[in-house]
Motif scaffolding. Structure first.
Motif, PDB file in Angstrom:
ATOM      1  N   GLY A 151       0.827  -1.195   0.000  1.00 56.18           N
ATOM      2  CA  GLY A 151       0.000   0.000   0.000  1.00 56.18           C
ATOM      3  C   GLY A 151       0.859   1.242   0.000  1.00 56.18           C
ATOM      4  N   TRP A 152       0.228   2.335   0.308  1.00 63.26           N
ATOM      5  CA  TRP A 152       0.875   3.649   0.255  1.00 63.26           C
ATOM      6  C   TRP A 152       1.040   4.205   1.660  1.00 63.26           C
ATOM      7  N   THR A 153       2.178   4.841   1.883  1.00 63.20           N
ATOM      8  CA  THR A 153       2.430   5.474   3.171  1.00 63.20           C
ATOM      9  C   THR A 153       3.133   6.807   2.953  1.00 63.20           C
ATOM     10  N   LYS A 154       3.067   7.637   3.963  1.00 63.35           N
ATOM     11  CA  LYS A 154       3.720   8.941   3.889  1.00 63.35           C
ATOM     12  C   LYS A 154       5.236   8.748   3.868  1.00 63.35           C
ATOM     13  N   LYS A 155       5.877   9.412   2.949  1.00 67.37           N
ATOM     14  CA  LYS A 155       7.327   9.330   2.795  1.00 67.37           C
ATOM     15  C   LYS A 155       8.035   9.782   4.069  1.00 67.37           C
ATOM     16  N   SER A 156       7.433  10.706   4.799  1.00 67.99           N
ATOM     17  CA  SER A 156       8.059  11.256   6.007  1.00 67.99           C
ATOM     18  C   SER A 156       8.257  10.207   7.101  1.00 67.99           C
ATOM     19  N   GLY A 157       7.571   9.066   7.028  1.00 69.31           N
ATOM     20  CA  GLY A 157       7.722   8.006   8.021  1.00 69.31           C
ATOM     21  C   GLY A 157       8.731   6.950   7.634  1.00 69.31           C
ATOM     22  N   LEU A 158       9.467   7.188   6.535  1.00 67.56           N
ATOM     23  CA  LEU A 158      10.397   6.191   6.009  1.00 67.56           C
ATOM     24  C   LEU A 158      11.830   6.714   5.965  1.00 67.56           C
ATOM     25  N   TRP A 159      12.795   5.795   6.083  1.00 67.66           N
ATOM     26  CA  TRP A 159      14.191   6.104   5.809  1.00 67.66           C
ATOM     27  C   TRP A 159      14.628   5.203   4.670  1.00 67.66           C
ATOM     28  N   GLY A 160      15.263   5.797   3.667  1.00 67.99           N
ATOM     29  CA  GLY A 160      15.720   5.030   2.511  1.00 67.99           C
ATOM     30  C   GLY A 160      15.250   5.655   1.216  1.00 67.99           C
ATOM     31  N   VAL A 161      14.633   6.815   1.317  1.00 64.72           N
ATOM     32  CA  VAL A 161      14.162   7.553   0.142  1.00 64.72           C
ATOM     33  C   VAL A 161      14.353   9.038   0.443  1.00 64.72           C
TER      34      VAL A 161
END
Length: 168
Positions: A151-161
């Motif tokens: 699914g889709w998630t907010k980029k702000s909650g991820l590390w690696g992009v």
């Protein structure tokens, strides 16, 4: 620097800045000619992290998590200097890395939506530290596939992009 990259990314998306100017903003690795910095992931189940780019350099620690996202910050012959989400890093042999993109969840119970829209149904809540395969990304959202959920998630909650990165 982050603000400048965000501005350049938005100009590139709107067509006001050519792709060649955008690419020139990032450095190229002397070995691969790929952008520096760039994200990769750990191909091996274990990888020695050394103080310098050779087998004669001391091993400082060992990464033990296959698919962990890492950021390449330098290249020397068959070695890549990488850093992890905590900023720790060192030199890893290139054969232990892959260009397959993954991302690490940095926010506990990060919602994974059916569509890139907070009003769409939630497919799952991802725990802090979960790693997923990174798919398409726009300026705010990324598609993630992990543990049988996608699914889709907010980029702000991820590390690696990168904050300004767009993936098609």
């Amino acid at each position: 620097m982050k603000l400048i990259r965000l501005l350049l990314a938005s100009l590139a998306v709107t067509g006001l800045l050519s792709a060649s100017v955008w690419a020139a903003e990032k450095k190229q690795g002397p070995v691969t000619k790929l952008p520096i910095p760039r994200f990769v992931s750990l191909k091996a189940a274990e990888a020695n992290v050394r103080r310098g780019p050779s087998l004669s350099h001391k091993v400082d620690w060992v990464y033990k998590r296959r698919s962990m996202p890492l950021q390449v910050t330098a290249e020397f012959e068959n070695w890549r200097r990488v850093r992890d989400q905590d900023g720790a890093g060192g030199w890893v042999h290139y054969t232990l890395l892959t260009g397959a993109r993954t991302a690490l969840v940095e926010q506990d119970l990060l919602p994974l939506y059916d569509r890139p829209d907070t009003s769409s149904p939630v497919a799952a809540h991802l725990q802090l530290g979960v790693i997923g395969r990174l798919g398409k990304c726009d300026i705010e959202w990324c598609h993630l596939d992990t543990g049988g959920y996608d699914g889709w998630t907010k980029k702000s909650g991820l590390w690696g992009v990168e904050d300004d990165e767009i993936r098609k």
